[in-house]
Motif scaffolding. Sequence first.
Motif, mmCIF file in Angstrom:
data_model
loop_
_atom_site.group_PDB
_atom_site.id
_atom_site.type_symbol
_atom_site.label_atom_id
_atom_site.label_comp_id
_atom_site.label_asym_id
_atom_site.label_seq_id
_atom_site.Cartn_x
_atom_site.Cartn_y
_atom_site.Cartn_z
ATOM 1 N N ASN A 253 -4.220 4.629 -2.672
ATOM 2 C CA ASN A 253 -4.073 3.307 -2.156
ATOM 3 C C ASN A 253 -2.636 3.617 -1.173
ATOM 4 O O ASN A 253 -2.284 4.779 -1.147
ATOM 5 C CB ASN A 253 -3.834 2.465 -2.948
ATOM 6 C CG ASN A 253 -2.580 2.856 -4.150
ATOM 7 O OD1 ASN A 253 -1.849 3.495 -4.037
ATOM 8 N ND2 ASN A 253 -2.657 2.002 -5.344
ATOM 9 N N GLU A 254 -2.237 2.598 -0.884
ATOM 10 C CA GLU A 254 -0.848 2.662 0.077
ATOM 11 C C GLU A 254 0.184 3.159 -0.557
ATOM 12 O O GLU A 254 1.178 3.812 0.042
ATOM 13 C CB GLU A 254 -0.631 1.258 0.507
ATOM 14 C CG GLU A 254 0.016 0.207 -0.542
ATOM 15 C CD GLU A 254 -1.082 -0.666 -1.030
ATOM 16 O OE1 GLU A 254 -1.026 -1.421 -1.570
ATOM 17 O OE2 GLU A 254 -2.315 0.072 -0.763
ATOM 18 N N ALA A 287 -11.419 -4.935 -2.498
ATOM 19 C CA ALA A 287 -11.299 -4.166 -0.992
ATOM 20 C C ALA A 287 -9.912 -3.836 -0.786
ATOM 21 O O ALA A 287 -9.423 -4.111 0.295
ATOM 22 C CB ALA A 287 -11.757 -5.397 0.150
ATOM 23 N N MET A 288 -9.546 -2.936 -1.576
ATOM 24 C CA MET A 288 -7.929 -2.295 -1.488
ATOM 25 C C MET A 288 -8.035 -1.336 -0.225
ATOM 26 O O MET A 288 -9.135 -0.848 0.211
ATOM 27 C CB MET A 288 -7.688 -1.545 -2.602
ATOM 28 C CG MET A 288 -7.746 -2.274 -3.731
ATOM 29 S SD MET A 288 -6.878 -1.364 -5.315
ATOM 30 C CE MET A 288 -7.102 -2.460 -6.580
ATOM 31 N N PRO A 289 -7.039 -1.297 0.472
ATOM 32 C CA PRO A 289 -6.948 -0.445 1.550
ATOM 33 C C PRO A 289 -7.086 1.120 0.978
ATOM 34 O O PRO A 289 -6.347 1.316 0.021
ATOM 35 C CB PRO A 289 -5.463 -0.681 2.296
ATOM 36 C CG PRO A 289 -5.204 -2.130 1.802
ATOM 37 C CD PRO A 289 -5.789 -2.308 0.508
ATOM 38 N N LEU A 290 -7.529 1.949 1.643
ATOM 39 C CA LEU A 290 -7.774 3.402 1.087
ATOM 40 C C LEU A 290 -7.476 4.397 2.025
ATOM 41 O O LEU A 290 -7.520 4.094 3.359
ATOM 42 C CB LEU A 290 -9.222 3.483 0.607
ATOM 43 C CG LEU A 290 -9.899 2.265 -0.361
ATOM 44 C CD1 LEU A 290 -11.318 2.488 -0.411
ATOM 45 C CD2 LEU A 290 -9.201 2.575 -1.659
ATOM 46 N N TYR A 291 -7.180 5.417 1.524
ATOM 47 C CA TYR A 291 -6.432 6.677 2.595
ATOM 48 C C TYR A 291 -6.733 7.999 1.827
ATOM 49 O O TYR A 291 -6.955 8.071 0.628
ATOM 50 C CB TYR A 291 -5.011 6.368 2.719
ATOM 51 C CG TYR A 291 -4.425 5.160 3.130
ATOM 52 C CD1 TYR A 291 -4.411 4.904 4.434
ATOM 53 C CD2 TYR A 291 -3.974 4.150 2.235
ATOM 54 C CE1 TYR A 291 -3.915 3.527 4.813
ATOM 55 C CE2 TYR A 291 -3.704 2.798 2.693
ATOM 56 C CZ TYR A 291 -3.607 2.670 3.807
ATOM 57 O OH TYR A 291 -3.133 1.301 4.424
ATOM 58 N N SER A 295 -4.772 9.192 6.421
ATOM 59 C CA SER A 295 -5.707 8.654 7.114
ATOM 60 C C SER A 295 -6.739 7.617 6.705
ATOM 61 O O SER A 295 -6.782 7.687 5.226
ATOM 62 C CB SER A 295 -6.767 9.828 7.648
ATOM 63 O OG SER A 295 -6.033 10.779 8.279
ATOM 64 N N THR A 296 -7.096 6.653 7.314
ATOM 65 C CA THR A 296 -7.654 5.412 6.779
ATOM 66 C C THR A 296 -9.175 5.793 6.492
ATOM 67 O O THR A 296 -9.837 6.561 6.914
ATOM 68 C CB THR A 296 -7.846 4.235 7.901
ATOM 69 O OG1 THR A 296 -6.396 3.786 8.168
ATOM 70 C CG2 THR A 296 -8.524 3.184 7.216
ATOM 71 N N THR A 298 -12.574 3.862 5.189
ATOM 72 C CA THR A 298 -13.370 2.361 5.567
ATOM 73 C C THR A 298 -14.705 2.444 4.743
ATOM 74 O O THR A 298 -15.607 3.605 4.816
ATOM 75 C CB THR A 298 -13.608 2.244 6.831
ATOM 76 O OG1 THR A 298 -12.207 2.153 7.571
ATOM 77 C CG2 THR A 298 -14.328 0.915 6.821
#
Length: 320
Positions: A253-254, A287-291, A295-296, A298
């Motif tokens: 995550n972030e 739907a957590m932001p993932l990396y 880098s993103t 999706t």
Amino acid sequence: MATVIPSTTITDNVRLSHLAALDVKGADAEKFLQGQTSAQVSLADGEFAPLTCFCTPKGRMLANGQLLRLNAEHFRLILSTSLVASLAAHLKKFAAFYRAELLHDTGVTFIGASDNASSLATSLDLTLPEKPFAQSVNNLTSVIRVPGEMPRWLFCVSDASSLNVVDDEAQKAAWQLEDIRSGIAWLTEAQQDHFLPQMLNWEALGGVSFKKGCYTGQEVVARAHFRGQVKKRLVHAELKANTLPDVGASITNEVDKALGEVVTSVRKDNDSVELLAVMNTKAIEEAMPLYWEGSTVTLLPLPYPLERLDPEQQAAAIKS
């Protein structure tokens, strides 16, 4: 593989060296396999080739693969080349009590075909199966229809010396990319004894029979299913990067907290990668932001629902 961009289609008969054959032969071959594998072995009848897996007593996967029957006393397991030796060594401890022998048949050539599948089948005197997981066999040569949007067939050939087979990295990458898009993750040595079958969505692909008797790890696998205890699931995702993540690389995550790990990945083009990863279900649901390394990542839709699919149902559909 990091520098390879997949072909847009599979135009040649391509050698798939990442796959191998582990044969089980003998009067007790079916009985022996029934006590070791997640498949209902009797369903592998030369027309249906079920997905299957082998587990530790704690339900962790030692290998997954596809089970073919070549004749009454001869089965063939297709799996990652990296797992053949270790799985054979594990199974031989139990095979000693049965009239069954295990053999890594290094003479088998695995050929992936799409555009040329019909002509290749004709040359091998095989009927090209139409439905996913359907099998056609002629002596020790067989062909399986592979699921996915691109029409694909996997040929298992004992003698490929007279066939036109290429070693083309772009077409190999195209084959593996289609596996990723089909939501099928083939376990490799790097993640052996690591996942429950459900973490690779194996029961959603028909790779686990919940109607058969006991096999090694069955109690844990069944409990996880019926009690809803699986908190990690396989996802399909796209990564904006020009390098491939390592197997087992963390998806975060972030704040760099690990929420999942990469199982397999293939370059899509110069700027992006498609992958399969095992993720925390909470991260998926919210739907957590993932990396990956900043880098993103999706998430993309899977081509099947995350619900149990009985192989008995698949076998019936092939024969209908």
